[in-house]
Design a protein around this motif. Sequence first.
Motif, PDB file in Angstrom:
ATOM      1  N   THR A  80     141.697   6.340 -38.513  1.00 17.19           N
ATOM      2  CA  THR A  80     141.027   7.734 -38.861  1.00 17.19           C
ATOM      3  C   THR A  80     139.282   6.383 -39.576  1.00 17.19           C
ATOM      4  OG1 THR A  80     141.733   9.642 -39.179  1.00 17.19           O
ATOM      5  CG2 THR A  80     139.761   9.748 -40.212  1.00 17.19           C
ATOM      6  N   ALA A  81     140.489   5.942 -40.767  1.00 23.20           N
ATOM      7  CA  ALA A  81     139.516   5.091 -40.843  1.00 23.20           C
ATOM      8  C   ALA A  81     138.947   3.745 -40.040  1.00 23.20           C
ATOM      9  CB  ALA A  81     140.741   3.642 -41.730  1.00 23.20           C
ATOM     10  N   PHE A  82     139.267   3.406 -38.877  1.00 21.36           N
ATOM     11  CA  PHE A  82     138.983   2.362 -38.097  1.00 21.36           C
ATOM     12  C   PHE A  82     138.191   3.666 -37.597  1.00 21.36           C
ATOM     13  CE2 PHE A  82     142.478  -0.534 -38.047  1.00 21.36           C
ATOM     14  CZ  PHE A  82     141.536  -1.932 -38.454  1.00 21.36           C
ATOM     15  N   GLY A 137     133.531  17.372 -44.495  1.00 19.30           N
ATOM     16  CA  GLY A 137     134.453  16.600 -43.853  1.00 19.30           C
ATOM     17  C   GLY A 137     135.476  16.394 -43.795  1.00 19.30           C
ATOM     18  N   GLY A 138     135.725  15.516 -44.789  1.00 19.80           N
ATOM     19  CA  GLY A 138     137.268  15.026 -45.501  1.00 19.80           C
ATOM     20  C   GLY A 138     138.222  15.871 -45.642  1.00 19.80           C
ATOM     21  N   PRO A 139     138.228  17.422 -46.494  1.00 20.29           N
ATOM     22  CA  PRO A 139     139.464  17.835 -46.561  1.00 20.29           C
ATOM     23  C   PRO A 139     139.030  17.576 -44.949  1.00 20.29           C
ATOM     24  CG  PRO A 139     138.150  18.715 -48.410  1.00 20.29           C
ATOM     25  CD  PRO A 139     137.119  17.240 -47.530  1.00 20.29           C
ATOM     26  N   LEU A 140     138.386  18.491 -44.004  1.00 16.13           N
ATOM     27  CA  LEU A 140     138.921  19.088 -42.937  1.00 16.13           C
ATOM     28  C   LEU A 140     139.589  17.626 -42.374  1.00 16.13           C
ATOM     29  CD1 LEU A 140     138.919  21.037 -40.568  1.00 16.13           C
ATOM     30  CD2 LEU A 140     136.345  19.938 -40.566  1.00 16.13           C
ATOM     31  N   SER A 141     139.176  16.797 -42.422  1.00 16.72           N
ATOM     32  CA  SER A 141     139.918  15.524 -41.506  1.00 16.72           C
ATOM     33  C   SER A 141     141.246  15.317 -41.712  1.00 16.72           C
ATOM     34  CB  SER A 141     138.830  14.363 -41.989  1.00 16.72           C
ATOM     35  OG  SER A 141     139.489  12.954 -41.342  1.00 16.72           O
ATOM     36  N   ALA A 199     146.218   8.664 -30.130  1.00 11.00           N
ATOM     37  CA  ALA A 199     144.852   8.937 -30.035  1.00 11.00           C
ATOM     38  C   ALA A 199     143.954   9.926 -29.990  1.00 11.00           C
ATOM     39  CB  ALA A 199     144.999   9.305 -28.596  1.00 11.00           C
ATOM     40  N   LEU A 200     144.746  10.873 -30.938  1.00  8.28           N
ATOM     41  CA  LEU A 200     143.897  11.835 -31.500  1.00  8.28           C
ATOM     42  C   LEU A 200     143.169  12.175 -33.053  1.00  8.28           C
ATOM     43  CD1 LEU A 200     146.965  14.955 -30.559  1.00  8.28           C
ATOM     44  CD2 LEU A 200     144.721  14.236 -29.636  1.00  8.28           C
ATOM     45  N   SER A 201     144.193  11.177 -33.626  1.00  5.41           N
ATOM     46  CA  SER A 201     143.222  11.059 -35.063  1.00  5.41           C
ATOM     47  C   SER A 201     141.533   9.973 -34.776  1.00  5.41           C
ATOM     48  CB  SER A 201     143.948   9.566 -35.449  1.00  5.41           C
ATOM     49  OG  SER A 201     145.890  10.261 -36.300  1.00  5.41           O
ATOM     50  N   ALA A 202     141.682   9.184 -32.902  1.00  3.76           N
ATOM     51  CA  ALA A 202     140.217   7.958 -32.904  1.00  3.76           C
ATOM     52  C   ALA A 202     139.537   9.388 -33.134  1.00  3.76           C
ATOM     53  CB  ALA A 202     140.485   7.325 -31.989  1.00  3.76           C
ATOM     54  N   SER A 203     139.339  10.408 -32.668  1.00  6.14           N
ATOM     55  CA  SER A 203     138.838  11.359 -32.870  1.00  6.14           C
ATOM     56  C   SER A 203     138.399  12.256 -34.350  1.00  6.14           C
ATOM     57  CB  SER A 203     139.001  12.339 -31.777  1.00  6.14           C
ATOM     58  OG  SER A 203     138.874  11.640 -30.348  1.00  6.14           O
ATOM     59  N   ASN A 204     138.864  11.870 -35.368  1.00  2.82           N
ATOM     60  CA  ASN A 204     139.414  12.525 -36.457  1.00  2.82           C
ATOM     61  C   ASN A 204     138.148  11.854 -37.565  1.00  2.82           C
ATOM     62  OD1 ASN A 204     140.431  14.548 -38.368  1.00  2.82           O
ATOM     63  ND2 ASN A 204     141.805  12.440 -38.873  1.00  2.82           N
ATOM     64  N   ASN A 205     136.941  10.795 -36.638  1.00  2.47           N
ATOM     65  CA  ASN A 205     135.323  11.179 -37.936  1.00  2.47           C
ATOM     66  C   ASN A 205     135.040  12.736 -38.031  1.00  2.47           C
ATOM     67  OD1 ASN A 205     133.683  10.009 -38.948  1.00  2.47           O
ATOM     68  ND2 ASN A 205     133.012   8.685 -37.579  1.00  2.47           N
ATOM     69  N   VAL A 250     133.783   2.994 -38.525  1.00  2.39           N
ATOM     70  CA  VAL A 250     133.005   2.119 -38.499  1.00  2.39           C
ATOM     71  C   VAL A 250     133.061   1.518 -37.707  1.00  2.39           C
ATOM     72  CG1 VAL A 250     134.047   1.358 -40.883  1.00  2.39           C
ATOM     73  CG2 VAL A 250     135.296   0.419 -39.687  1.00  2.39           C
ATOM     74  N   ILE A 251     134.132   2.101 -36.547  1.00  2.98           N
ATOM     75  CA  ILE A 251     133.618   1.023 -34.687  1.00  2.98           C
ATOM     76  C   ILE A 251     134.167   2.530 -33.943  1.00  2.98           C
ATOM     77  CG2 ILE A 251     134.428  -0.826 -35.543  1.00  2.98           C
ATOM     78  CD1 ILE A 251     137.443   0.054 -34.036  1.00  2.98           C
ATOM     79  N   SER A 252     134.257   2.434 -33.400  1.00  5.90           N
ATOM     80  CA  SER A 252     133.644   3.706 -32.144  1.00  5.90           C
ATOM     81  C   SER A 252     134.845   4.238 -31.629  1.00  5.90           C
ATOM     82  CB  SER A 252     132.894   3.807 -31.436  1.00  5.90           C
ATOM     83  OG  SER A 252     134.391   2.480 -30.213  1.00  5.90           O
ATOM     84  N   HIS A 253     135.313   5.519 -31.522  1.00  4.10           N
ATOM     85  CA  HIS A 253     136.868   6.553 -31.113  1.00  4.10           C
ATOM     86  C   HIS A 253     137.584   5.668 -29.983  1.00  4.10           C
ATOM     87  CE1 HIS A 253     133.885   8.390 -28.504  1.00  4.10           C
ATOM     88  NE2 HIS A 253     135.161   8.658 -28.105  1.00  4.10           N
ATOM     89  N   VAL A 254     136.646   4.770 -29.436  1.00  2.00           N
ATOM     90  CA  VAL A 254     137.529   4.198 -28.137  1.00  2.00           C
ATOM     91  C   VAL A 254     137.848   2.950 -29.113  1.00  2.00           C
ATOM     92  CG1 VAL A 254     136.950   2.707 -26.285  1.00  2.00           C
ATOM     93  CG2 VAL A 254     136.162   5.188 -26.939  1.00  2.00           C
ATOM     94  N   GLY A 255     136.936   2.392 -29.982  1.00  2.00           N
ATOM     95  CA  GLY A 255     137.620   0.846 -30.195  1.00  2.00           C
ATOM     96  C   GLY A 255     138.866   1.350 -31.099  1.00  2.00           C
ATOM     97  N   ALA A 256     138.621   1.825 -32.226  1.00  2.00           N
ATOM     98  CA  ALA A 256     139.976   2.436 -32.777  1.00  2.00           C
ATOM     99  C   ALA A 256     141.093   2.371 -31.764  1.00  2.00           C
ATOM    100  CB  ALA A 256     139.414   3.483 -33.359  1.00  2.00           C
ATOM    101  N   THR A 257     141.019   3.412 -30.746  1.00  2.00           N
ATOM    102  CA  THR A 257     142.350   3.623 -29.957  1.00  2.00           C
ATOM    103  C   THR A 257     142.523   2.013 -29.456  1.00  2.00           C
ATOM    104  OG1 THR A 257     141.257   5.455 -29.173  1.00  2.00           O
ATOM    105  CG2 THR A 257     142.941   4.838 -28.260  1.00  2.00           C
ATOM    106  N   ILE A 258     141.494   1.320 -28.877  1.00  2.00           N
ATOM    107  CA  ILE A 258     142.088   0.019 -28.480  1.00  2.00           C
ATOM    108  C   ILE A 258     142.825  -1.066 -29.367  1.00  2.00           C
ATOM    109  CG2 ILE A 258     140.937  -2.018 -27.757  1.00  2.00           C
ATOM    110  CD1 ILE A 258     139.074  -0.012 -26.161  1.00  2.00           C
TER     111      ILE A 258
END
Length: 425
Positions: free
Chosen positions: A328-330, A399-403, A366-372, A333-341
């Motif tokens: 989620t932290a990644f 959004g923070g608590p929901l994340s 994979a699921l946490s990459a969309s947790n932004n 700062v970068i896209s969800h695809v980049g975080a997954t890679i």
Amino acid sequence: PVGIALIAASLLYFRFFGDKKLKEETETSVAPARTESYFASTYGIEGDVFELVVTAESPLVGMALGEVENLHDAPLMLALQTGNDTRLSPSADMRIWVGSVLGVMGARQQVQDFAQNQFLRLSSRLRHFGDLFNPSRAGISEAVIPPTSRYIGKTAADLRLRKQSGISLLAINRDKKVMREDVRKVPLRAGDMLVFHSIWQDLAVAADSRDFVVVTDYPKGEQRPHKFKIAMAIFAITILIALTSKLPVSLILMTGVAGMLVTGVLRMDEAYASINWKTVFLMAGLIPLGWAMDSSGTAAWVAGHTVERLPEGVPIWMLEIAIALLTTAFSLVISHVGATIVMVPLAINLALAAGGNPTAFALIVALSASNNLMTASNPVISMITGPANYTSRQLWRVGGPLSLIYTCVVVLVINLMFWWTSRGG
């Protein structure tokens, strides 16, 4: 199962906490008011848009639009349709005939009284001007007259703003005094604040002359609301084929884009402009990075040293939560695809080193990459932050608590899924 659990958790969150927190933030926010309320409080321009159909008994038959505007208690005249000729900001010399349709703006009671006195048929449903009054295509704006303007000393009637530029002058703010009566006959001065109603594209063309400076934010690109049904049909067909066929998804989506171009929903320059080249080059750099981390053994080395430094008996679910939070932290700062890679090789090697399930760890990544849910860098969040005018503070507080709830639900449900699968086997 994961999607259903996430939806249920999100609905419960907004039912008992998020919605209340969002209202508190909105009430204490110092952000500018909505455009409609601003013009209503500053200039007294308020009300709804109505259509008035001219009947054979109406005294308006044969009158010019400018004459109608001077009648007592006449609402704002914004559009006129006569036969097949439909005009937004029609010129004052256009004639009104039986069957003509007037697009007016005002308080409901004012418009009803005007329609009754002038034998007009009132309709609050926009059957003729729906596309013209679409907020994405036209609306009210504010502009200031600079000292170098050619408009200085001339009236709106002299400039023929409606006939030549398609712009209706609704009000003038001069020295904190608002003028709305006979504004077309008032000579303009430097520093005057003008209130216009127009099609956004016409406003942009007129503003290029630099005779006035528009201070209201408005859509600069060409709007095509009449293409909405075509766009939705192409989108639905494309998604349906992608979900049901065995063809490559990239090929199907490219075909959908080609359909948008052929039907005129998009222009080629708009399609190129919508490409985020920063994301393209970021992906071009991150894909080799993820491959290099896996093939060089870097991911395995990082995972092994991480496990060695952990205290004895650390449960697997704590590692899964840590991986989910790091992903989620990644993604912030970068896209969800980049975080997954970046994170998938690390997560799989960490699972192998700790004795966990590599598939479960990969799914969590994979699921946490969309947790932004806290920044507009998430494409889904960016679609609502603009229209809703949400601030960064609101996004983080809601959004923070929901994340965090998202993370807990993902880890819990994925572990339950694999536990149930192993139990059934």
